[in-house]
Design an enzyme around this catalytic site. Structure first.
Site, mmCIF file in Angstrom:
data_model
loop_
_atom_site.group_PDB
_atom_site.id
_atom_site.type_symbol
_atom_site.label_atom_id
_atom_site.label_comp_id
_atom_site.label_asym_id
_atom_site.label_seq_id
_atom_site.Cartn_x
_atom_site.Cartn_y
_atom_site.Cartn_z
ATOM 1 N N LYS A 221 0.687 -1.173 0.100
ATOM 2 C CA LYS A 221 0.034 0.228 0.025
ATOM 3 C C LYS A 221 0.937 1.159 0.006
ATOM 4 O O LYS A 221 2.106 1.265 0.444
ATOM 5 C CB LYS A 221 -1.110 0.217 0.955
ATOM 6 C CG LYS A 221 -2.205 -0.996 0.906
ATOM 7 C CD LYS A 221 -3.213 -0.855 2.069
ATOM 8 C CE LYS A 221 -4.400 -1.837 1.563
ATOM 9 N NZ LYS A 221 -5.415 -1.838 2.711
ATOM 10 N N ARG A 255 -3.425 -10.368 4.900
ATOM 11 C CA ARG A 255 -3.922 -10.343 3.765
ATOM 12 C C ARG A 255 -2.726 -9.683 2.738
ATOM 13 O O ARG A 255 -2.581 -8.544 2.861
ATOM 14 C CB ARG A 255 -5.255 -9.474 3.451
ATOM 15 C CG ARG A 255 -5.856 -9.382 2.224
ATOM 16 C CD ARG A 255 -7.022 -8.599 2.199
ATOM 17 N NE ARG A 255 -7.732 -8.387 0.907
ATOM 18 C CZ ARG A 255 -7.439 -7.350 -0.138
ATOM 19 N NH1 ARG A 255 -6.499 -6.467 0.133
ATOM 20 N NH2 ARG A 255 -8.076 -7.535 -1.236
#
Length: 275
Positions: A221, A255
């Site tokens: 991210k 995740r």
């Protein structure tokens, strides 16, 4: 710390890895990568062989400012992929990444095992009742607004307290809807500034007050690559570093785009905990 996936009890006292499979053209890292059946099956096979417990299938990019996708388009993207995966890998535990109750319903009916909702039921009033009736585990994420507006909604009175209050209300709503297995996701990158993401990660153990397993989604991210002055393509090392921090702070599911490296993190973390 166990959840029931299609009659199989998954023990989350030992952290697990959820492999990401985006079947969208515009996801921030792997958008458009898995366009045909062979590419999808190859990636699923790789993630399962590397130790993924779950495969998270998403047909709606939730990156900041992502394009709106119709329900019919999302159904067309997701349901056939669930069926395809289970045709070749019959025991796969598939999580469907959607905030729409109809997509959740049809995906579970096609064989998926759990629902991963970025909105915790706030973008579809029927979501929680649907999940309750389906009797599957429910991942609820913290977010304000929607993917198109969330980055304009980063004001908090107290970041951690506000998130805990959010989860307290959403967990109560889930229990009312007869949802038994709940996992919370703090929502890194969703309605949070870069600085807020790091504050959240640094104090993530405070979310354990909810008494629910925590999923951490930091993989590649912008909180990583912007801090490092690089790109999502070059953010694996940073992801691995933050994965270990997330495990230390209580994450029970990672995740991840890169399953092998995430599983290695869990293995090393478990080794530390035995000493």
């Amino acid at each position: 710390m166990t959840i029931n996936c299609k009659g199989k009890l998954i023990d989350l006292s030992t952290p697990k890895v959820m492999g990401i499979l985006n079947v969208t053209p515009d996801s921030f890292y792997d958008g458009g990568t898995y366009k045909d059946e062979s590419a999808i099956l190859k990636q699923v096979e790789t993630m399962l062989s590397e130790g993924a417990t779950f495969i998270d299938v998403g047909g709606y990019s939730s990156r900041p400012g992502a394009d709106e996708v119709s329900e019919q388009e999302e159904l067309k993207r997701v349901v056939p992929i669930v069926e395809l995966i289970l045709k070749y890998f019959t025991d796969t535990l598939i999580s469907v990444d959607t905030f729409r109750s109809e997509v959740a319903k049809q995906s579970i009916e096609a064989g998926a095992a759990m629902v991963n909702d970025i909105s915790a039921g706030k973008l579809d009033d029927n979501m929680m009742s649907t999940v309750g009736k389906l009797g599957v585990p429910y991942i609820m994420m913290h977010m304000k607004g929607n993917p198109q507006t969330m980055q304009q909604q980063t004001d908090y009175d107290d970041l951690l307290m506000d998130i805990n209050l959010y989860f307290a209300e959403r967990i109560a709503a889930a229990h009312k809807a007869k949802i038994n297995d709940i996992i919370i996701d703090p929502g890194f990158g969703f309605a949070k500034t870069l600085e807020q993401n790091y504050k959240l990660l640094n104090h993530m153990q405070l979310l354990q007050i909810t008494d629910q397993p925590i999923l951490a989604g930091v993989s590649r991210k912008s909180m990583i690559y912007k801090t490092l002055g690089t790109t999502a393509d070059n953010a694996l090392n940073g992801t691995t570093a933050l994965h270990m921090i997330a495990l230390e702070k209580g994450a029970k599911i990672l995740r991840a785009h890169d399953v092998k490296e995430a599983v290695e993190c869990v293995t090393l973390f478990n080794q530390l905990k035995t000493k």
